[in-house]
Scaffold this active site. Structure first.
Site, PDB file in Angstrom:
ATOM      1  N   SER A 215      47.257  55.315   5.704  1.00  0.00           N
ATOM      2  CA  SER A 215      47.280  54.069   6.469  1.00  0.00           C
ATOM      3  C   SER A 215      46.999  52.851   5.613  1.00  0.00           C
ATOM      4  O   SER A 215      47.356  51.740   5.992  1.00  0.00           O
ATOM      5  CB  SER A 215      46.237  54.128   7.599  1.00  0.00           C
ATOM      6  OG  SER A 215      46.503  55.191   8.477  1.00  0.00           O
TER       7      SER A 215
ATOM      8  N   HIS B 176      54.640  55.548   5.919  1.00  0.00           N
ATOM      9  CA  HIS B 176      53.557  55.403   6.892  1.00  0.00           C
ATOM     10  C   HIS B 176      54.117  55.362   8.303  1.00  0.00           C
ATOM     11  O   HIS B 176      54.670  54.352   8.743  1.00  0.00           O
ATOM     12  CB  HIS B 176      52.754  54.132   6.586  1.00  0.00           C
ATOM     13  CG  HIS B 176      51.625  53.899   7.540  1.00  0.00           C
ATOM     14  ND1 HIS B 176      51.219  52.638   7.918  1.00  0.00           N
ATOM     15  CD2 HIS B 176      50.822  54.770   8.215  1.00  0.00           C
ATOM     16  CE1 HIS B 176      50.217  52.741   8.765  1.00  0.00           C
ATOM     17  NE2 HIS B 176      49.956  54.015   8.971  1.00  0.00           N
TER      18      HIS B 176
ATOM     19  N   GLU C 143      56.648  52.317   7.767  1.00  0.00           N
ATOM     20  CA  GLU C 143      56.540  51.481   6.572  1.00  0.00           C
ATOM     21  C   GLU C 143      56.857  52.346   5.357  1.00  0.00           C
ATOM     22  O   GLU C 143      56.164  53.338   5.110  1.00  0.00           O
ATOM     23  CB  GLU C 143      55.123  50.899   6.444  1.00  0.00           C
ATOM     24  CG  GLU C 143      54.772  49.897   7.509  1.00  0.00           C
ATOM     25  CD  GLU C 143      53.337  49.412   7.408  1.00  0.00           C
ATOM     26  OE1 GLU C 143      53.089  48.227   7.668  1.00  0.00           O
ATOM     27  OE2 GLU C 143      52.448  50.232   7.076  1.00  0.00           O
TER      28      GLU C 143
ATOM     29  N   ASN D 133      48.710  47.044   9.309  1.00  0.00           N
ATOM     30  CA  ASN D 133      47.253  47.105   9.327  1.00  0.00           C
ATOM     31  C   ASN D 133      46.615  45.881   8.683  1.00  0.00           C
ATOM     32  O   ASN D 133      45.499  45.499   9.049  1.00  0.00           O
ATOM     33  CB  ASN D 133      46.761  48.380   8.646  1.00  0.00           C
ATOM     34  CG  ASN D 133      46.935  49.594   9.540  1.00  0.00           C
ATOM     35  OD1 ASN D 133      46.848  49.493  10.758  1.00  0.00           O
ATOM     36  ND2 ASN D 133      47.197  50.740   8.944  1.00  0.00           N
TER      37      ASN D 133
END
Length: 302
Positions: free
Chosen positions: A116, A138, A150, A188
């Site tokens: 992550s 990801h 991603e 994130n």
């Protein structure tokens, strides 16, 4: 394509499921049989749900499950074309796995990590002989539903490897976005500070978890509020992401709120444990609507 997925938890099992439903042969590998059994249960549960909804035939379920093998033997990756690393968010464990696989897998194998927030470049450096064939992929939770992936370019990733991974994600029905490595990548990097601030608002008694989420849904157009999203991701994962980004950037806006640390210590991990900022009808179950059970923290009770 022969795909090996390391890690049979919620993310790993569902990523394996994504590859299976697009007719790849998948080997799911973990350190204990009980983890593998849990992973298979998640996959079969998803298929049974689709059958119940009339979106899958029983024969298709049997066909897909025939493409899945499970084992605790890492040597099963000896014929892998594509390896997905989906283990715990600990760099030492990831590096140990990658170094072992470097000796097991054939030279053409592409290594990908579902981390992550951790450095794809640092992971690639652990396998210098194949660093050019290392990439980040990801997925987002739940990966069998969420479209975004991603695809992260490490400093060492070759353009051929990146292009192969990018097109593979497209073939899985996903919408990949190209990312040059940076702490937290894209989603994130922006989402974590929002979730952290939402936790602070609750801890300060400014608004309840329900009203924080309702405000962001109706005022900012979010489909899922920041606290329900945090519950879905899992607060142990959120804590690991925040600590990684804070360490990498030195920016205190990523410093985990003390409330998050307390919740992790208490085992209030969110949907996966049945309780987080909200209460759910069981691990990985739906939020319980209405009533006091929606806010198990009772932080605003007088």
């Amino acid at each position: 394509m022969n795909v090996c997925v390391f890690g049979a938890g919620n993310m790993g099992a569902r990523i394996a499921e994504v590859f299976m439903t697009h007719d790849h042969d998948v080997t799911l590998i973990d350190v204990q049989d009980k983890f593998l059994q849990g992973g298979v249960s998640r996959i079969t549960g998803d298929f049974d749900f689709l059958i119940k909804k009339g979106k899958m035939e029983e024969s298709r379920k049997d066909e897909l499950l025939s493409k899945l093998k499970t084992t605790t033997d890492r040597k099963a990756a000896s014929n892998a074309d594509f390896v997905m690393e989906v283990i715990l968010e600990r760099m030492d464990l990831k590096k140990d796995l990658l170094r072992e696989l470097d000796y097991i897998c054939p030279p053409h194998t592409i290594f990908a990590s579902n981390t992550s927030a951790m450095s794809i470049t640092e992971m690639a450096a652990a396998v210098p002989h194949r660093a050019s064939r290392f990439v980040g992929c990801h997925f987002f939770n739940p990966p069998q539903i969420m479209k975004l992936v991603e695809v992260i370019h490490a400093m060492q990733t070759s353009e051929e490897t990146f292009s192969t991974a990018f097109e593979l994600m497209k073939s899985l029905g996903k919408t990949p976005v190209a990312v040059n490595e940076g702490p937290g990548f894209v989603v994130n990097r922006m989402l974590i500070p929002m979730m952290n601030e939402a936790m602070g608002i609750v801890a300060d008694g400014i608004a309840s978890p329900e009203d924080v989420d309702r405000a962001m849904q109706l005022g900012a157009g979010m489909k899922s509020g920041p606290l329900h999203t945090a519950d879905l991701v899992g607060h142990d994962v959120n804590l690991a992401i925040m600590e990684t980004i804070c360490h990498e950037t030195g920016d205190q806006k990523y410093r985990p709120h003390p409330l998050l640390r307390k919740m992790v210590r208490a085992g209030l991990l969110g949907v996966k444990s049945g309780r987080g900022f909200f209460t759910y009808d069981g691990p990985f179950g739906k939020e319980i609507p209405g009533g006091e059970l929606k806010n198990p923290l009772n932080l605003n009770d007088k």
